[in-house]
Motif scaffolding. Sequence first.
Motif, mmCIF file in Angstrom:
data_model
loop_
_atom_site.group_PDB
_atom_site.id
_atom_site.type_symbol
_atom_site.label_atom_id
_atom_site.label_comp_id
_atom_site.label_asym_id
_atom_site.label_seq_id
_atom_site.Cartn_x
_atom_site.Cartn_y
_atom_site.Cartn_z
ATOM 1 N N ARG A 101 0.693 -11.591 -8.456
ATOM 2 C CA ARG A 101 1.232 -10.862 -9.684
ATOM 3 C C ARG A 101 0.255 -10.685 -10.610
ATOM 4 O O ARG A 101 -0.007 -9.821 -11.422
ATOM 5 N N LYS A 102 -0.529 -11.799 -10.935
ATOM 6 C CA LYS A 102 -1.666 -11.839 -11.948
ATOM 7 C C LYS A 102 -2.689 -10.903 -11.670
ATOM 8 O O LYS A 102 -3.219 -10.255 -12.162
ATOM 9 N N GLU A 103 -3.259 -10.649 -10.312
ATOM 10 C CA GLU A 103 -4.175 -9.653 -9.950
ATOM 11 C C GLU A 103 -3.637 -8.426 -10.065
ATOM 12 O O GLU A 103 -4.405 -7.617 -10.525
ATOM 13 N N ALA A 104 -2.293 -8.171 -9.894
ATOM 14 C CA ALA A 104 -1.792 -6.867 -10.066
ATOM 15 C C ALA A 104 -1.793 -6.473 -11.638
ATOM 16 O O ALA A 104 -1.921 -5.306 -11.902
ATOM 17 N N GLU A 105 -1.246 -7.396 -12.336
ATOM 18 C CA GLU A 105 -1.219 -7.106 -13.651
ATOM 19 C C GLU A 105 -2.652 -6.774 -14.268
ATOM 20 O O GLU A 105 -2.953 -5.830 -15.037
ATOM 21 N N ALA B 59 -5.206 -5.528 -12.593
ATOM 22 C CA ALA B 59 -5.560 -4.254 -12.012
ATOM 23 C C ALA B 59 -4.751 -3.234 -12.928
ATOM 24 O O ALA B 59 -5.590 -1.997 -13.314
ATOM 25 N N ARG B 60 -3.858 -3.371 -13.325
ATOM 26 C CA ARG B 60 -2.872 -2.571 -14.057
ATOM 27 C C ARG B 60 -3.472 -2.448 -15.445
ATOM 28 O O ARG B 60 -3.590 -1.322 -16.185
ATOM 29 N N SER B 61 -3.914 -3.600 -15.973
ATOM 30 C CA SER B 61 -4.577 -3.575 -17.395
ATOM 31 C C SER B 61 -5.925 -3.009 -17.268
ATOM 32 O O SER B 61 -6.110 -2.244 -18.215
ATOM 33 N N THR C 206 -6.838 -0.470 -15.212
ATOM 34 C CA THR C 206 -6.535 0.977 -14.925
ATOM 35 C C THR C 206 -6.159 1.431 -16.573
ATOM 36 O O THR C 206 -6.669 2.623 -16.990
ATOM 37 N N LYS C 207 -5.461 0.701 -17.181
ATOM 38 C CA LYS C 207 -5.076 1.186 -18.515
ATOM 39 C C LYS C 207 -6.045 1.314 -19.675
ATOM 40 O O LYS C 207 -6.451 2.229 -20.442
ATOM 41 N N GLN C 208 -7.023 0.153 -19.528
ATOM 42 C CA GLN C 208 -8.243 0.403 -20.371
ATOM 43 C C GLN C 208 -9.209 1.296 -20.023
ATOM 44 O O GLN C 208 -9.858 1.879 -20.933
ATOM 45 N N GLN C 209 -9.438 1.735 -18.456
ATOM 46 C CA GLN C 209 -10.241 2.763 -18.458
ATOM 47 C C GLN C 209 -9.705 4.037 -18.919
ATOM 48 O O GLN C 209 -10.498 4.875 -19.129
#
Length: 405
Positions: free
Chosen positions: A82-86, A88-90, A92-95
Motif C-alpha cells: 500500500r505504501k508503494e502504491a501511495e 506511485a500515486r503521489s 503521478t500527482k506531482q508529475q
Amino acid sequence: MATEWRKTSFQGVRYREHPTRKHGIRPDRYYVITYKLDGKTKTEAVGWASQGIKPAECYELLAEVKRNQRTGTGPRTLEEKRKEAEAARSATKQQAISFEYYFRGHYLPEASRRKNPETILTEEHYARIWIFPALNEKPMAEIHPLDVERIKNSILDAGRAPRTALQALAIFRLVWNHAKKRGLLDRESPTRNIDLPKVNNARTRFFSPDQAEQLLKLIEVDDPAAYRITLAALYTGARFGELAGLTWSGLDLSGKRITFLHTKTGRPRSCPIAKRLCVVLSELNRGNPGDHVFVNRDGKPWRECPSVFRKALKKLGLNEGHTDRRDILVFHSLRHTAASFMMAAGIDPKTIQELFGWSTMQMLARYTHVLDETKHKAVQSLERALEQPSSKIIQFSRGKVLGIK
C-alpha cells in the motif's frame, strides 16, 4: 461487532461478519489474510465485501506477498504494498503539477513569510505576466530548456529590456529550486542550459551633494512624509523596499542604529543612523513594534516611490538630455550616491559591502562610481610625475612599481 473469525475455502483467508450491516442478502464480511513473516504469524486486513473485496482476490494478495518473501523482491506485506502504491500515486500527482499551481499553492505562501512584501509582489507580477503564459499549464516535470527559451523570447519579442528577461528567469529558477529542495523535482533548473541575455546595469550617474540637497528641499516642502523616506535612503543607502518595510522594532534611536529585517538577500543587516536622519526620526511619534516607521501622508505604508520625488526630479531638470536608462536618476540612485561617496571618502570596500548588504564584491563594483574630482586628481598626479625629468621610478622585477623619487 462480531469477533468470531471464520475460514474461507482459500487457505490463509478468513472473515468476520458485521452484526447488523448487510451486503446483498447476507451480512457484510470483513476479510483478512494470515501468513508467516520472519518466523512470526502476521494478520493483515484486506477490507469489506461491500467495498468489492472477494476471497479469491485476498488469496491472490496472500500468494503475492509469500512469493515476494521467497524471492526477496517486491513488498513483503500488504502494508508495504500500500505504501508503494501511495508513493506511485503521489509521484503521478506531482508529475502533473504545473508551474503556476506550485507557485501559487506552495512557493508563494512559504516565501511570503520570509520575504519583503514588495519582493513578493514583484515575483508574482513577473510570474503572472511572463512565466505562466509561456508555460501554458505544462507540468513542471516536463519543462525543458526550450520552454524556458520561450519565456525569454516572449519578453524580448515584446520589446522589453534584457534585464526583464533575466529577472523573469531568476524567479523561475527560484521556484524550481524551491520545488527541487522539497523533493518534487530531481534535476537542475533548465535555465542552466540556455544562453542568458547580457545586461549592463552599471549606473553612470548619481546625485552630487548640491543636487541631493536641492531635491530634499523641494520634497520637504511638498510632502514631509516623502522627505523622511528620501532622506533615509540617501543617508543609509537602503533600498526602497527595505525602508518601506522597516518597523519600529528595527529602529533603535538611543543606540542610533537601524536594523533591516526584510532585505533583498533575505539576511537581516543593520547600520548606524547619521545625525541628520536621527534628528528627523526623533521627531516622529514612536509606534508599536510592528508599525511601519515610514508611512505616506495618509498614514499608510509606502507601496511605491513617492510621486513628489519624481516631480522634484523633473522640476530640477536633472534627467533632461539623458535617454540611456543607465543615465536616468531614479529613487534607487540615492543608494548609488551613498555608496559612491563612501568609496570616494576612502571607506574600505568590505565595510561598504556589509553596510549595503551586497553578497559579493562584484556587486559593489556595479553600484559605485569614482567622483569626477577624484578622477581629475588621479590624472593630475600622473601628469606631475611625467613632467618631472628627474623622476626615477623604482620597479620590482615582476613589474610592480614601488614608488617615485
